[in-house]
Design a protein around this motif. Structure first.
Motif, PDB file in Angstrom:
ATOM      1  N   LEU A 117      70.587  66.961  60.004  1.00  0.00           N
ATOM      2  CA  LEU A 117      70.663  65.463  59.735  1.00  0.00           C
ATOM      3  C   LEU A 117      72.590  65.751  60.442  1.00  0.00           C
ATOM      4  CD1 LEU A 117      69.456  64.031  56.920  1.00  0.00           C
ATOM      5  CD2 LEU A 117      68.152  64.492  59.329  1.00  0.00           C
ATOM      6  N   LEU A 118      72.301  65.575  61.207  1.00  0.00           N
ATOM      7  CA  LEU A 118      73.883  64.810  62.198  1.00  0.00           C
ATOM      8  C   LEU A 118      74.627  63.625  61.817  1.00  0.00           C
ATOM      9  CD1 LEU A 118      73.415  67.584  65.099  1.00  0.00           C
ATOM     10  CD2 LEU A 118      74.926  67.814  62.698  1.00  0.00           C
TER      11      LEU A 118
ATOM     12  N   PHE B 164      68.526  66.278  74.038  1.00  0.00           N
ATOM     13  CA  PHE B 164      67.985  65.056  74.128  1.00  0.00           C
ATOM     14  C   PHE B 164      66.592  65.608  75.157  1.00  0.00           C
ATOM     15  CE2 PHE B 164      71.651  64.375  72.835  1.00  0.00           C
ATOM     16  CZ  PHE B 164      72.267  63.856  71.728  1.00  0.00           C
ATOM     17  N   PRO B 165      65.122  66.138  74.777  1.00  0.00           N
ATOM     18  CA  PRO B 165      64.755  66.079  75.770  1.00  0.00           C
ATOM     19  C   PRO B 165      63.821  64.994  75.849  1.00  0.00           C
ATOM     20  CG  PRO B 165      64.113  67.328  73.754  1.00  0.00           C
ATOM     21  CD  PRO B 165      65.730  66.744  73.550  1.00  0.00           C
ATOM     22  N   GLY B 166      63.260  64.810  76.806  1.00  0.00           N
ATOM     23  CA  GLY B 166      61.725  63.760  76.592  1.00  0.00           C
ATOM     24  C   GLY B 166      62.350  62.333  76.600  1.00  0.00           C
ATOM     25  N   ARG B 167      61.415  61.522  75.305  1.00  0.00           N
ATOM     26  CA  ARG B 167      61.981  60.272  74.665  1.00  0.00           C
ATOM     27  C   ARG B 167      63.112  60.384  73.764  1.00  0.00           C
ATOM     28  NH1 ARG B 167      57.772  58.330  71.072  1.00  0.00           N
ATOM     29  NH2 ARG B 167      59.073  56.580  70.882  1.00  0.00           N
ATOM     30  N   ALA B 168      63.590  61.881  73.485  1.00  0.00           N
ATOM     31  CA  ALA B 168      65.294  61.663  73.042  1.00  0.00           C
ATOM     32  C   ALA B 168      66.110  60.834  73.429  1.00  0.00           C
ATOM     33  CB  ALA B 168      65.078  62.956  72.634  1.00  0.00           C
TER      34      ALA B 168
ATOM     35  N   HIS C 144      74.025  57.086  67.595  1.00  0.00           N
ATOM     36  CA  HIS C 144      73.373  57.237  66.575  1.00  0.00           C
ATOM     37  C   HIS C 144      73.334  58.616  65.845  1.00  0.00           C
ATOM     38  CE1 HIS C 144      70.335  53.924  68.210  1.00  0.00           C
ATOM     39  NE2 HIS C 144      70.765  54.297  69.402  1.00  0.00           N
ATOM     40  N   PRO C 145      73.320  59.229  64.973  1.00  0.00           N
ATOM     41  CA  PRO C 145      72.585  59.860  63.721  1.00  0.00           C
ATOM     42  C   PRO C 145      71.860  60.600  63.809  1.00  0.00           C
ATOM     43  CG  PRO C 145      73.018  57.499  62.472  1.00  0.00           C
ATOM     44  CD  PRO C 145      73.217  57.585  63.918  1.00  0.00           C
ATOM     45  N   VAL C 146      71.517  62.030  64.964  1.00  0.00           N
ATOM     46  CA  VAL C 146      70.242  62.595  64.843  1.00  0.00           C
ATOM     47  C   VAL C 146      69.558  63.592  63.934  1.00  0.00           C
ATOM     48  CG1 VAL C 146      70.772  61.605  66.931  1.00  0.00           C
ATOM     49  CG2 VAL C 146      71.752  64.197  66.057  1.00  0.00           C
TER      50      VAL C 146
ATOM     51  N   GLY D  34      65.279  62.877  66.682  1.00  0.00           N
ATOM     52  CA  GLY D  34      64.586  61.787  65.892  1.00  0.00           C
ATOM     53  C   GLY D  34      66.015  61.376  65.447  1.00  0.00           C
ATOM     54  N   VAL D  35      66.087  59.920  64.683  1.00  0.00           N
ATOM     55  CA  VAL D  35      67.472  59.365  64.939  1.00  0.00           C
ATOM     56  C   VAL D  35      66.580  59.121  63.157  1.00  0.00           C
ATOM     57  CG1 VAL D  35      68.051  58.300  67.136  1.00  0.00           C
ATOM     58  CG2 VAL D  35      66.296  56.971  65.339  1.00  0.00           C
ATOM     59  N   TRP D  36      68.645  58.338  62.870  1.00  0.00           N
ATOM     60  CA  TRP D  36      68.320  58.428  61.146  1.00  0.00           C
ATOM     61  C   TRP D  36      69.281  57.451  60.699  1.00  0.00           C
ATOM     62  CZ3 TRP D  36      71.926  59.929  57.349  1.00  0.00           C
ATOM     63  CH2 TRP D  36      73.253  60.804  57.799  1.00  0.00           C
TER      64      TRP D  36
END
Length: 392
Positions: A287-288, A305-309, A322-324, A333-335
């Motif tokens: 988690l970053l 950041f591939p595709g939908r990311a 965004h935290p990723v 993902g994001v968090w």
């Protein structure tokens, strides 16, 4: 003529993750917050708690208090304006490098309206006044404004700068320039108010390195941390002119400091001789936080950041908003975290497929627990939609 080595994204990404202490945190007995921050080339500290988390996650058994002690107690870290003119934590020992390098980057067009701008003579007068005013004390913004006006004249204090539905005094347009010149950095907060101090109080007697030498050394450190990379990547990371970055790389190549490789089908550079890369692809869950250095500096961004990311985890193409969630070296993902007392509610939104395998879920739970330790609280995980928008 030697054929340049070919480097794949997977190889480059695995090496960056290892050198960023994201594969395995740096051993506490062998490293420190300053060493880890130096390996990152600074921790973005627009959100100071995010910078504390960035650094502590990379250092074995560290907490936010470990980072705060390095900043406020032993002075091995300094909070100042770094790359891109943004607030960073930097190793105090690296102030000669950073001030030498950043103060010698060509300035772009002045974005201020003509009636707000300062002349070079006025700018130099303000920089001198700042250095003198902060030489032996910490000052709030208002106190520093009074001290500057006393030394230069009322024009420096005219409230003409548009900022956050307010007007700031004229002199504040050169705040980051003052930091780059080595006459200003952040001091300890006074209650809820920030203060500024002179960085010579943090590292007495330091002298900025000559600009050309500082640029060469910064290229070397950048390529060790984030290479292979091209001049355009370096320029983007610094928010500097591309043409200038190309000249700096050309000079470093001519002097034998860096060598060319083929990276993702194009020319890129590494430090001369630094051509070993891990054979295995990166693995693990991380988690970053906001504005983490790895997410900002790694290029090409569309591969991190591939595709939908690319759509979900970037704010208008800008990394850090965004935290990723990082899975096997790419953003998946994001968090977001929300604190109430010691309880820290962590919500993680996976992007690819919307679910995590049992093994990945266990790894994520361990990472969330570590985040709680760093933040000196009790973290609880929810996997679901993150409703919070990007950071400004």
């Amino acid at each position: 003529m030697t054929t340049p080595r070919r480097v794949t994204w997977t190889e480059a990404n695995a090496r960056r993750i290892a050198r960023q202490h994201l594969a395995v945190p740096a051993p506490a007995k062998e490293s420190s917050p300053a060493a880890v921050t130096g390996a990152m080339l600074g921790a973005h500290a627009q959100v100071l708690s995010a910078a504390e988390l960035s650094v502590a996650l990379r250092l074995e058994a560290a907490t936010r208090a470990t980072v705060r002690d390095a900043l406020r107690t032993d002075g091995t870290l300094v909070k100042t304006y770094g790359p891109r003119g943004t607030v960073h934590l930097l190793p105090s020992a690296d102030l000669p490098l950073w001030t030498g390098a950043l103060s010698a980057i060509p300035a772009g067009a002045d974005p201020m309206p003509p009636d707000v701008r300062m002349t070079e003579e006025q700018t130099e007068a303000v920089l001198t006044a700042i250095g003198e005013a902060l030489a032996d004390r910490d000052l709030t913004v208002d106190e520093l404004t009074d001290a500057i006006v006393e030394r230069t004249g009322p024009w420096a204090g005219d409230r003409v700068m548009d900022a956050f539905q307010d007007k700031w005094p004229r002199w504040r347009q050169v705040t980051h320039r003052a930091a780059h010149r080595g006459v200003l950095c952040f001091g300890p907060n006074r209650g809820r108010r920030i203060t500024y101090t002179n960085p010579h109080r943090v590292l007495p007697g330091f002298t900025p390195i000559d600009g050309a030498a500082a640029h060469t050394e910064l290229v070397r450190r950048y390529l060790r941390a984030y290479g292979p990379a091209a001049p355009r990547h370096f320029a983007r990371w610094l928010a500097a002119p591309r043409g200038w970055a190309g000249e700096v790389f050309a000079a470093a190549a001519t002097s034998g400091e860096i060598e060319e490789v083929v990276y993702e089908g194009g020319a890129a550079w590494v430090v001369t001789g630094d051509t070993d890369f891990p054979a295995e692809p990166p693995e693990g869950v991380r988690l970053l936080p906001y504005f983490d250095a790895f997410a900002i500096a790694s290029q090409p961004r569309e591969l991190l950041f591939p595709g939908r990311a690319f759509e979900r985890a970037l704010g208008g193409g800008q990394a850090g908003n965004h935290p990723v969630l990082l899975v096997d070296g790419t953003v998946a993902g994001v968090w977001h975290q929300r604190r109430s007392g010691r309880r820290i509610a962590v919500t993680v939104e996976p992007i690819a497929g919307g679910t995590l395998s049992p093994r990945r879920r266990r790894a994520l739970e361990a990472q969330v627990e570590r985040v709680g330790e760093v933040l000196e609280g009790r973290a609880e995980l929810t996997v679901g939609k993150v409703a919070v928008g990007p950071h400004a």
